[in-house]
Design an enzyme around this catalytic site. Structure first.
Site, PDB file in Angstrom:
ATOM      1  N   ARG A   1       0.823  -1.231   0.000  1.00  0.00           N
ATOM      2  CA  ARG A   1       0.000   0.000   0.000  1.00  0.00           C
ATOM      3  C   ARG A   1       0.851   1.273   0.000  1.00  0.00           C
ATOM      4  O   ARG A   1       0.506   2.268   0.649  1.00  0.00           O
ATOM      5  CB  ARG A   1      -0.953   0.021   1.216  1.00  0.00           C
TER       6      ARG A   1
ATOM      7  N   SER B   1     -10.169   0.217   3.877  1.00  0.00           N
ATOM      8  CA  SER B   1      -9.365  -0.038   5.082  1.00  0.00           C
ATOM      9  C   SER B   1      -8.857   1.285   5.640  1.00  0.00           C
ATOM     10  O   SER B   1      -8.223   2.061   4.927  1.00  0.00           O
ATOM     11  CB  SER B   1      -8.166  -0.933   4.749  1.00  0.00           C
TER      12      SER B   1
ATOM     13  N   GLU C   1      -4.090   4.185   6.456  1.00  0.00           N
ATOM     14  CA  GLU C   1      -4.048   3.890   5.016  1.00  0.00           C
ATOM     15  C   GLU C   1      -4.832   4.974   4.287  1.00  0.00           C
ATOM     16  O   GLU C   1      -4.444   5.441   3.215  1.00  0.00           O
ATOM     17  CB  GLU C   1      -4.661   2.512   4.710  1.00  0.00           C
TER      18      GLU C   1
HETATM   19  C1  FAD Z   1     -15.715  -0.575   0.054  1.00  0.00           C
HETATM   20  C2  FAD Z   1     -14.244  -0.359  -0.218  1.00  0.00           C
HETATM   21  C3  FAD Z   1     -13.406  -1.449  -0.375  1.00  0.00           C
HETATM   22  C4  FAD Z   1     -12.043  -1.274  -0.634  1.00  0.00           C
HETATM   23  N1  FAD Z   1     -11.240  -2.367  -0.771  1.00  0.00           N
HETATM   24  C5  FAD Z   1      -9.922  -2.206  -1.080  1.00  0.00           C
HETATM   25  C6  FAD Z   1      -9.071  -3.346  -1.262  1.00  0.00           C
HETATM   26  O1  FAD Z   1      -9.463  -4.485  -1.175  1.00  0.00           O
HETATM   27  N2  FAD Z   1      -7.769  -3.125  -1.562  1.00  0.00           N
HETATM   28  C7  FAD Z   1      -7.259  -1.874  -1.676  1.00  0.00           C
HETATM   29  O2  FAD Z   1      -6.067  -1.730  -1.960  1.00  0.00           O
HETATM   30  N3  FAD Z   1      -8.038  -0.784  -1.484  1.00  0.00           N
HETATM   31  C8  FAD Z   1      -9.348  -0.928  -1.193  1.00  0.00           C
HETATM   32  N4  FAD Z   1     -10.147   0.175  -1.002  1.00  0.00           N
HETATM   33  C9  FAD Z   1      -9.538   1.518  -1.030  1.00  0.00           C
HETATM   34  C10 FAD Z   1      -9.543   2.213  -2.387  1.00  0.00           C
HETATM   35  O3  FAD Z   1     -10.592   1.752  -3.217  1.00  0.00           O
HETATM   36  C11 FAD Z   1      -8.197   2.051  -3.121  1.00  0.00           C
HETATM   37  O4  FAD Z   1      -7.134   2.587  -2.356  1.00  0.00           O
HETATM   38  C12 FAD Z   1      -8.214   2.769  -4.474  1.00  0.00           C
HETATM   39  O5  FAD Z   1      -7.045   2.437  -5.181  1.00  0.00           O
HETATM   40  C13 FAD Z   1      -8.314   4.281  -4.350  1.00  0.00           C
HETATM   41  O6  FAD Z   1      -8.628   4.790  -5.638  1.00  0.00           O
HETATM   42  P1  FAD Z   1      -9.373   6.192  -5.766  1.00  0.00           P
HETATM   43  O7  FAD Z   1      -9.521   6.500  -7.185  1.00  0.00           O
HETATM   44  O8  FAD Z   1     -10.592   6.201  -4.952  1.00  0.00           O
HETATM   45  O9  FAD Z   1      -8.253   7.115  -5.103  1.00  0.00           O
HETATM   46  P2  FAD Z   1      -8.477   8.379  -4.112  1.00  0.00           P
HETATM   47  O10 FAD Z   1      -9.035   7.913  -2.806  1.00  0.00           O
HETATM   48  O11 FAD Z   1      -9.217   9.427  -4.860  1.00  0.00           O
HETATM   49  O12 FAD Z   1      -6.980   8.814  -3.925  1.00  0.00           O
HETATM   50  C14 FAD Z   1      -6.101   7.980  -3.194  1.00  0.00           C
HETATM   51  C15 FAD Z   1      -4.679   8.500  -3.425  1.00  0.00           C
HETATM   52  O13 FAD Z   1      -4.339   8.304  -4.797  1.00  0.00           O
HETATM   53  C16 FAD Z   1      -3.952   9.534  -5.387  1.00  0.00           C
HETATM   54  N5  FAD Z   1      -4.394   9.528  -6.778  1.00  0.00           N
HETATM   55  C17 FAD Z   1      -5.638   9.308  -7.272  1.00  0.00           C
HETATM   56  N6  FAD Z   1      -5.632   9.390  -8.615  1.00  0.00           N
HETATM   57  C18 FAD Z   1      -4.351   9.666  -8.974  1.00  0.00           C
HETATM   58  C19 FAD Z   1      -3.685   9.893 -10.219  1.00  0.00           C
HETATM   59  N7  FAD Z   1      -4.335   9.853 -11.386  1.00  0.00           N
HETATM   60  N8  FAD Z   1      -2.362  10.174 -10.196  1.00  0.00           N
HETATM   61  C20 FAD Z   1      -1.675  10.237  -9.036  1.00  0.00           C
HETATM   62  N9  FAD Z   1      -2.243  10.024  -7.835  1.00  0.00           N
HETATM   63  C21 FAD Z   1      -3.566   9.750  -7.804  1.00  0.00           C
HETATM   64  C22 FAD Z   1      -4.649  10.612  -4.561  1.00  0.00           C
HETATM   65  O14 FAD Z   1      -3.961  11.845  -4.660  1.00  0.00           O
HETATM   66  C23 FAD Z   1      -4.566  10.001  -3.173  1.00  0.00           C
HETATM   67  O15 FAD Z   1      -3.282  10.234  -2.623  1.00  0.00           O
HETATM   68  C24 FAD Z   1     -11.518   0.030  -0.734  1.00  0.00           C
HETATM   69  C25 FAD Z   1     -12.364   1.136  -0.579  1.00  0.00           C
HETATM   70  C26 FAD Z   1     -13.711   0.949  -0.322  1.00  0.00           C
HETATM   71  C27 FAD Z   1     -14.591   2.154  -0.172  1.00  0.00           C
END
Ligand code: FAD
Length: 294
Positions: free
Chosen positions: A159, A208, A283
Site C-alpha cells: 500500500r 481499510s 491507510e
Molecule cells: C468498500 C471499499 C473497499 C475497498 N477495498 C480495497 C481493497 O481491497 N484493496 C485496496 O487496496 N483498497 C481498497 N479500497 C480503497 C480504495 O478503493 C483504493 O485505495 C483505491 O485504489 C483508491 O482509488 P481512488 O480513485 O478512490 O483514489 P483516491 O481515494 O481518490 O486517492 C487515493 C490517493 O491516490 C492519489 N491519486 C488518485 N488518482 C491519482 C492519479 N491519477 N495520479 C496520481 N495520484 C492519484 C490521490 O492523490 C490520493 O493520494 C476500498 C475502498 C472501499 C470504499
C-alpha cells in the site's frame, strides 16, 4: 475549472469542505497546458473517486484535479497487454481484461477506486497487488512534463508508492496472461461475493482505515484483529462508527463530519496502542484543513 466546489459529493464518505479550485482537464494536452500555469506556491492535488480519501471539513486550499472521461479508455496492446487511462474504474478494467481472456486483473473487480488511485496506493487484495501486473505508467509532473516510469522505479511496497508525490498518473500499461473467459469470470464472481459478505460496501466508507501492522509487532494479527481486540468494533465518535461487519472500515452513519471520522480513527489508534502495544498507520489519505468554527 470551477471555484469553491463542495468535494463531499465526489467522495465515498460524502463529507468534507470545498475545493478552492476544482479542475477537470478535457484530455492530457489540456492538463499539460494547465499545470505549468499554476504558480508553484499554490498546492495541486489529484483525486480519483476518493474511495480511500477523507477530505477535511475546512476544505482544500489550492487546486484539486479530477480526470474526466477521456482518461478512462482501455486499449489492447500486442498479445497480452492493456493500456489503461487513469480515470478508468478498477472494476471496469477487470471486466475488460476478462473480455480479452487475460487473467491477473480479477482482483480489481472488488476495489472501487480508479486506476490512478490504484497506482498511487499499490491497491490490491486476495494476494495480488497493482505492482504485480504493471509494466509502466505515464505521468505528468508539476511542470506538465510527460514521464514514462517503469514499475521498477515506482518504489512499491505494501500500500505504498515511492514515486514523487506531485506526479499525476494519466495512463498505465498492464500485462496479463491468457486464460479462459469462464475461469476469469468465475474468479471475479468469487471475489465480488466474498467482499459483499465481509465488507460494508453499501455504506459511506473509505475502505481499510489502517494498513496491516508489521506482523512481528502484532503477533501476526491484521489491523482488524488488533482493533477488535482493543474493543473498537462498532465504536462511535459523533456520526462516525467502526463498522460492525469489518472493524477496520469507518462508516459515516449519516451525519458524520470529517472531524468525527478522523477523531474516531485517532481514538482507535490510541486504544490499540494502549491495549495491544501496536502502532497503527493510516491507510486512508487525509487532505485539506480543519474547519475553523463548528
Ligand atoms: C468498500 C471499499 C473497499 C475497498 N477495498 C480495497 C481493497 O481491497 N484493496 C485496496 O487496496 N483498497 C481498497 N479500497 C480503497 C480504495 O478503493 C483504493 O485505495 C483505491 O485504489 C483508491 O482509488 P481512488 O480513485 O478512490 O483514489 P483516491 O481515494 O481518490 O486517492 C487515493 C490517493 O491516490 C492519489 N491519486 C488518485 N488518482 C491519482 C492519479 N491519477 N495520479 C496520481 N495520484 C492519484 C490521490 O492523490 C490520493 O493520494 C476500498 C475502498 C472501499 C470504499
Amino acid at each position: 475549472m470551477r471555484e469553491n466546489i463542495s468535494l463531499a459529493p465526489y467522495t465515498w464518505f460524502r463529507v468534507g469542505g470545498v475545493a478552492q479550485v476544482l479542475f477537470m482537464p478535457k484530455d492530457e494536452a489540456d492538463l499539460a497546458l494547465f499545470l505549468p500555469q499554476v504558480p508553484s506556491n499554490i498546492p495541486v492535488q489529484i483525486l480519483g473517486v476518493a474511495s480511500n480519501t477523507l477530505v477535511r471539513d475546512g476544505g482544500v486550499p489550492g487546486v484539486i484535479i479530477r480526470l474526466g472521461p477521456s482518461f478512462g479508455k482501455v486499449e489492447k496492446v500486442g498479445d497480452n497487454m492493456l493500456r489503461v487511462g487513469a480515470a478508468c474504474l478498477d472494476n471496469a478494467l477487470a471486466k475488460k481484461a476478462a473480455k480479452y481472456g487475460l487473467t491477473g486483473m480479477e482482483f480489481y473487480a472488488g476495489i472501487p477506486g480508479t486506476i490512478g488511485g490504484a497506482l498511487r496506493m499499490n491497491a490490491g487484495c486476495y494476494g495480488a497487488e497493482t505492482k504485480d501486473i504493471l509494466i509502466e505508467c505515464i505521468a505528468l509532473d508539476r511542470r506538465g512534463q510527460r514521464r514514462i516510469i517503469p514499475v521498477s522505479e515506482m518504489g512499491y511496497r505494501y500500500r505504498h508508492c515511492g514515486a514523487d508525490a506531485d506526479l499525476i498518473f494519466v495512463e498505465a500499461l498492464f500485462q496479463g496472461e491468457h486464460a479462459s473467459h469462464e475461469n476469469i469470470l468465475a474468479r471475479m464472481d468469487e471475489i465480488t461475493k466474498g467482499r459483499e459478505q465481509s465488507q460494508p460496501i453499501k455504506e459511506k466508507t473509505g475502505g481499510s482505515t489502517f494498513k496491516n501492522p508489521n506482523p512481528k509487532m502484532s503477533n501476526g494479527r491484521g489491523a482488524w484483529q488488533v482493533i477488535d481486540a482493543a474493543g473498537g468494533r462498532g465504536f462511535k465518535v459523533g456520526g462516525a462508527q467502526m463498522s460492525t461487519k469489518h472493524c477496520n472500515f469507518m462508516i459515516n452513519t449519516g451525519d458524520a463530519s470529517a472531524k468525527d471520522l478522523e477523531g474516531l480513527g485517532e481514538k482507535i489508534r490510541d486504544m490499540v496502542r494502549d491495549t495491544q502495544d501496536v502502532e497503527l498507520e493510516w491507510e486512508i489519505k487525509r487532505i485539506g484543513i480543519e474547519a475553523k468554527h463548528e
